[in-house]
Design an enzyme around this catalytic site. Structure first.
Site, PDB file in Angstrom:
ATOM      1  N   CYS A 116     -36.144  15.217  52.682  1.00  0.00           N
ATOM      2  CA  CYS A 116     -34.865  14.968  52.018  1.00  0.00           C
ATOM      3  C   CYS A 116     -33.924  14.389  53.062  1.00  0.00           C
ATOM      4  O   CYS A 116     -34.330  13.571  53.878  1.00  0.00           O
ATOM      5  CB  CYS A 116     -34.322  16.252  51.402  1.00  0.00           C
ATOM      6  SG  CYS A 116     -34.106  17.604  52.590  1.00  0.00           S
TER       7      CYS A 116
ATOM      8  N   ARG B  25     -29.747   7.210  46.960  1.00  0.00           N
ATOM      9  CA  ARG B  25     -29.940   7.288  48.416  1.00  0.00           C
ATOM     10  C   ARG B  25     -31.326   6.772  48.791  1.00  0.00           C
ATOM     11  O   ARG B  25     -31.475   6.071  49.787  1.00  0.00           O
ATOM     12  CB  ARG B  25     -29.742   8.727  48.899  1.00  0.00           C
ATOM     13  CG  ARG B  25     -28.306   9.206  48.851  1.00  0.00           C
ATOM     14  CD  ARG B  25     -28.151  10.587  49.455  1.00  0.00           C
ATOM     15  NE  ARG B  25     -28.317  10.565  50.893  1.00  0.00           N
ATOM     16  CZ  ARG B  25     -28.425  11.660  51.663  1.00  0.00           C
ATOM     17  NH1 ARG B  25     -28.420  12.865  51.091  1.00  0.00           N
ATOM     18  NH2 ARG B  25     -28.573  11.559  52.952  1.00  0.00           N
TER      19      ARG B  25
END
Length: 276
Positions: free
Chosen positions: A231, A172
Site C-alpha cells: 500500500c 493513487r
C-alpha cells in the site's frame, strides 16, 4: 483459525474463562492521534497501542511506517499482557487498518491466536469504559518469519512472476494523485485492489466466498497460493492481508510499500490503468 471475530462472539469470550487480551489500535492516516478517543471510551479491559510509536520504526529509507525493532515490539506486547498462549483481539475505529497492522505483526512474530474485531468499535454494542487498565505483564517473545515478508526486490519479482496487489485507492495506483509520497504511480506489474472493496456498507469484511471470488478475479490462485500486497506504507495492506487469509490465500506483505519504493529513484514506476 479465522482472522476475524464478531462483536457478539467477542462479548461471549470476554465473559468466559479465558478472555482475550484486547488491543485498541485506533489510527487515522494524517488524522488526530487515537489516544484521546481511547481515553474517552474503550471496550472494557482494552489496552491502547500507538501505531506510529509502537507498531512502526522511525520513518526513513525503509518507508513511512517501517517495521519496528523486534525486541521493542515484544516489550510493547508483553506490557499489554500478551503471552504465547493468550488469545488476542485487536480493534480500531476506521476501516480495520490499525487492528490489521498489529494482527499481521503478531502473526508474523509467531503468535497463533490473534483476530481482528469485524466492523471495529462501531460493531460493539456493549458498554465502554474510561478506566485505563494495568494488565499483568505477558511473556510473549517474538519469533519473526511465520508469515512471508517482502522487501523491494521480492515485491518486484512477485509483480513479474506471481501476483502483487496494490491496496491503495485506484487514483493513487494510476498516478492521477499522490498526496503523500514523492512520486505518483505503482510498482510495474502490480494489480490495483483497493481495500475498500474488502468491506460491506457496515465496514465488515465480505464473506469468505465473496473475497475469494474477488481475488480470483484479480489473478489469485493461478499457481502459488501466496499473494503479495503493498500500500502506501504497509498499514492498509495489512487489512488486505486479513481479507486474503479469509479468502484462503497466504498474504505476503511488502512492509516498506510505496513509501519505500518511491524514495529510490532507481526503482521503475508505472502509471495508468492495469493492462487488460
Amino acid at each position: 483459525m479465522t482472522p476475524i471475530i464478531s462483536a457478539a462472539d467477542l462479548a461471549n469470550e470476554l465473559a468466559g474463562p479465558t478472555p482475550p487480551v484486547l488491543l485498541d489500535v485506533r489510527y487515522q492516516l494524517g488524522g488526530p492521534h487515537g489516544r484521546p478517543d481511547y481515553e474517552a471510551g474503550h471496550i472494557p479491559g482494552a489496552v491502547f497501542v500507538d501505531l506510529e510509536a509502537e507498531l512502526a520504526g522511525p520513518p526513513g529509507a525503509g518507508g513511512r511506517h517501517p517495521l519496528p525493532d523486534v525486541a521493542a515490539f515484544g516489550a510493547v506486547m508483553r506490557a499489554a499482557g500478551v503471552s504465547p498462549d493468550t488469545p488476542v483481539v485487536a480493534y480500531d475505529g476506521d476501516k480495520g487498518w490499525g487492528a490489521a497492522r498489529v494482527w499481521w505483526m503478531l502473526r508474523w512474530a509467531s503468535h497463533g491466536d490473534v483476530r481482528v474485531l469485524d466492523g471495529g468499535l462501531a460493531a460493539w454494542t456493549g458498554p465502554l469504559e474510561t478506566t485505563i487498565p494495568a494488565p499483568d505483564a505477558g511473556t510473549f517473545e517474538p519469533k519473526p518469519g511465520a508469515l512471508p515478508l517482502l522487501d523491494a526486490d521480492d515485491a518486484a519479482a512477485m509483480a513479474r512472476e506471481g501476483l502483487l496487489l496494490d491496496a491503495r485507492a485506484g487514483e493513487r495506483y494510476r498516478g492521477e494523485v499522490e498526496p503523500i509520497d514523492p512520486v505518483a504511480g505503482h510498482i510495474p506489474g502490480a494489480v490495483s485492489a483497493p481495500t475498500t472493496d474488502n468491506l460491506d456498507a457496515d465496514g465488515r469484511f465480505l464473506a469468505a466466498e465473496q473475497l475469494a471470488a474477488r481475488f480470483r478475479g484479480l489473478g489469485a490462485g493461478r499457481g502459488s497460493s501466496t499473494v503479495g500486497v503493498y500500500c502506501g506504507s504497509g498499514v492498509s495492506a495489512a487489512q488486505q492481508a486479513v481479507a486474503l487469509e479469509l479468502a484462503g490465500f497466504e498474504p505476503a506483505l511488502y512492509a516498506g510499500s510505496w513509501s519505500e519504493w518511491s524514495h529510490n529513484p532507481d526503482r521503475p514506476v508505472a502509471t495508468g490503468p492495469q493492462p487488460g
